[in-house]
Design a protein around this motif. Structure first.
Motif, PDB file in Angstrom:
ATOM      1  N   GLU A 254       0.816  -1.223   0.000  1.00 56.94           N
ATOM      2  CA  GLU A 254       0.000   0.000   0.000  1.00 56.94           C
ATOM      3  C   GLU A 254       0.843   1.264   0.000  1.00 56.94           C
ATOM      4  O   GLU A 254       0.357   2.339  -0.353  1.00 56.94           O
ATOM      5  CB  GLU A 254      -0.953   0.014   1.199  1.00 56.94           C
ATOM      6  CG  GLU A 254      -0.290  -0.132   2.544  1.00 56.94           C
ATOM      7  CD  GLU A 254      -0.225  -1.570   3.012  1.00 56.94           C
ATOM      8  OE1 GLU A 254      -0.055  -1.776   4.227  1.00 56.94           O
ATOM      9  OE2 GLU A 254      -0.336  -2.483   2.162  1.00 56.94           O
ATOM     10  N   LYS A 255       2.114   1.162   0.352  1.00 55.26           N
ATOM     11  CA  LYS A 255       3.018   2.320   0.337  1.00 55.26           C
ATOM     12  C   LYS A 255       3.844   2.376  -0.936  1.00 55.26           C
ATOM     13  O   LYS A 255       4.268   3.454  -1.359  1.00 55.26           O
ATOM     14  CB  LYS A 255       3.941   2.266   1.552  1.00 55.26           C
ATOM     15  CG  LYS A 255       4.942   3.408   1.625  1.00 55.26           C
ATOM     16  CD  LYS A 255       5.840   3.279   2.833  1.00 55.26           C
ATOM     17  CE  LYS A 255       6.889   4.389   2.874  1.00 55.26           C
ATOM     18  NZ  LYS A 255       7.817   4.251   4.022  1.00 55.26           N
TER      19      LYS A 255
ATOM     20  N   HIS B  27       1.142   2.036  -6.673  1.00 59.34           N
ATOM     21  CA  HIS B  27       0.108   3.025  -6.970  1.00 59.34           C
ATOM     22  C   HIS B  27      -0.568   2.661  -8.291  1.00 59.34           C
ATOM     23  O   HIS B  27       0.110   2.453  -9.303  1.00 59.34           O
ATOM     24  CB  HIS B  27       0.707   4.432  -7.081  1.00 59.34           C
ATOM     25  CG  HIS B  27       1.369   4.923  -5.834  1.00 59.34           C
ATOM     26  ND1 HIS B  27       0.694   5.591  -4.839  1.00 59.34           N
ATOM     27  CD2 HIS B  27       2.647   4.819  -5.402  1.00 59.34           C
ATOM     28  CE1 HIS B  27       1.522   5.898  -3.857  1.00 59.34           C
ATOM     29  NE2 HIS B  27       2.716   5.438  -4.175  1.00 59.34           N
TER      30      HIS B  27
ATOM     31  N   GLU C  64      -8.663   6.629  -5.383  1.00 57.38           N
ATOM     32  CA  GLU C  64      -8.094   7.631  -4.486  1.00 57.38           C
ATOM     33  C   GLU C  64      -8.098   7.174  -3.040  1.00 57.38           C
ATOM     34  O   GLU C  64      -7.730   7.935  -2.153  1.00 57.38           O
ATOM     35  CB  GLU C  64      -8.857   8.959  -4.627  1.00 57.38           C
ATOM     36  CG  GLU C  64      -8.726   9.585  -6.008  1.00 57.38           C
ATOM     37  CD  GLU C  64      -9.382  10.952  -6.077  1.00 57.38           C
ATOM     38  OE1 GLU C  64      -9.905  11.407  -5.026  1.00 57.38           O
ATOM     39  OE2 GLU C  64      -9.377  11.568  -7.145  1.00 57.38           O
ATOM     40  N   GLY C  65      -8.489   5.947  -2.796  1.00 56.20           N
ATOM     41  CA  GLY C  65      -8.465   5.426  -1.432  1.00 56.20           C
ATOM     42  C   GLY C  65      -9.865   5.250  -0.870  1.00 56.20           C
ATOM     43  O   GLY C  65     -10.802   5.952  -1.237  1.00 56.20           O
TER      44      GLY C  65
END
Length: 445
Positions: A187-188, A191, A372-373
């Motif tokens: 998740e980091k 993208h 966008e989450g």
């Protein structure tokens, strides 16, 4: 007496400020290391997409404090053969590197990403090729999500060298494979974003890259199935403190191992570990001068290799009758194509085409969530069906949709695509009531 009193107060204040600065510790050090951008320049990328991605990479590199002796950057294109646009140390400023990125041309050809990764390992990141030992190494791979050759093995070799991997996918590709290719946590480091929305992640990704290239960062190299080497830059000296290293299996918090090292140590190798296991490592600097924060890292050992065959026929033993070779089992391949249709403000239809000649899936699950989450949702689809309708969506929102096929062996294979819901209808304005008009009978003469 007053001048002496004032001088004493000034000295006391200066000592107090110096002491408070020492307690806070040294300031954050400047970024240092080797940063490589891997850009998909093959024919699978349209000219428009390439121009937008090229602009994005230029915006990433422009603010970086490049220096031939500290932070260096390079750019490699993915095509039929890897092509180095500029190598480490060629540009000594972010502006010069940005100009070189914007001037680069699309190479076209096949998408041989695995070949480019192997090239990066041998020609750019390996110490035998002149890479600097002991500095952070970062790879930023910008892709449309597909590759004509395997990516997993060469990417793992890079991560075993201690390379931190960031992946930017423009909305297509296998989500599970890209998650495995990126550094943990995914998740980091992974993208999914459309080429027209790359600016959304620009600031976050730039900060993550700079954080990964701080020299004070603990990192792992030489990862095998039974151990790995931890390395860090000098934070202490032999007479100014010591280090405490701690290693804990993530699934067994009580089985911790500890090691104390002198202040001039900069590496330690853990051995005798279990294969294919997550370990949480911690480096605690105990300083006599500054208060230094502990550093943490999660490392996964490589899967164990198959050992020698046991129980085979010995020399002189009677030959074992051979059986006819069995036909190869059908490949367990996931969906080949995802189609988005019937898009409404709060729903859309997802269809997929199973791979031709592939083994029959036991079923599918479709996972979707805003790009966008936000919270992801999951829909189960039985075997024999290849479509479903996603409900309860938000109008005017981009979603990442992942279709995963589950097989009898327990293996899963997935494919991801981007889907957008249209904006909802605008609310109609409420009519303004008119004032009543007087009839002719009520008018005065």
């Amino acid at each position: 007496m007053l001048p002496w009193t004032a001088l004493g107060l000034a000295l006391s204040l200066r000592l107090a400020l110096a002491r408070s600065g020492a307690e806070r510790g040294p300031p954050a050090s400047a970024p240092r290391g080797d940063l490589m951008f891997l850009l998909d320049s093959s024919a699978s990328v349209s000219h428009y997409e390439f121009s937008r991605v090229r602009e994005f990479v230029g915006q990433l590199v422009a603010p970086l404090p490049l220096d031939t002796g500290a932070l260096r950057a390079s750019l490699v294109h993915v095509g039929s053969r890897p092509y180095t646009e500029f190598s480490f140390g060629q540009h000594s400023s972010g502006k010069a590197a940005q100009d070189a990125v914007l001037a680069s041309a699309q190479r076209m050809g096949d998408t041989h990403t695995g070949l480019a990764l192997a090239y990066a390992k041998e020609q750019l990141f390996a110490e035998a090729a002149g890479a600097r030992p002991g500095v952070p190494k970062v790879l930023v791979w910008v892709t449309d999500g597909g590759s004509s050759d395997p990516v997993g093995p060469p990417m793992q070799e890079l991560k075993d060298l201690g390379v931190t991997v960031f992946i930017v996918s423009t909305g297509r590709g296998n989500f599970l494979e890209l998650s495995a290719a990126a550094s943990a946590p995914a998740e980091k480091h992974l993208h999914f974003v459309d080429v027209d929305d790359l600016h959304i992640i620009l600031q976050e990704l730039t900060g993550s890259i700079l954080d990964a290239m701080r020299p004070q960062q603990l990192h792992a190299t030489e990862i095998t199935s039974s151990g790995f080497r931890l390395a860090w830059p000098p934070l202490l000296t032999a007479d100014a403190g010591y280090y405490v290293l701690e290693l804990v299996p993530s699934a067994q918090p009580g089985a911790a191992r500890r090691q104390q090292l002198p202040g001039n140590a900069t590496d330690w190798t853990w051995a005798g570990l279990d294969p294919d296991t997550d370990y949480d490592a911690a480096l605690v600097p105990e300083s006599n001068v500054h208060l230094l924060r502990p550093q943490h890292l999660r490392v996964r050992t490589r899967p164990g290799e198959a050992g020698p065959r046991v129980g085979g026929p010995e020399s002189g033993a009677a030959p074992v009758p051979t059986q006819p070779a069995a036909l190869p089992a059908p490949e367990e391949a996931g969906p080949e194509r995802i189609v988005i249709s019937h898009a409404r403000p709060r729903s859309l239809r997802v269809s997929w085409a199973p791979a031709l000649g592939a083994a029959a899936a036991l079923g599918y699950h479709v996972q979707f969530g805003p790009l966008e989450g936000g919270a992801a949702q999951r829909v189960e689809v039985p075997a024999g069906r290849n479509c479903t309708t996603l409900q309860g969506l938000a109008p005017g929102t981009a979603y990442l949709v992942t279709v995963t096929a589950a097989f009898r062996s327990g293996r899963e294979s997935a494919l991801s695509a981007k889907a957008c819901t249209p904006d909802g209808p605008r609310p109609r304005p409420r009519p303004v009531p008119r004032a009543p008009t007087l009839g002719a009978a009520s008018r005065e003469p």
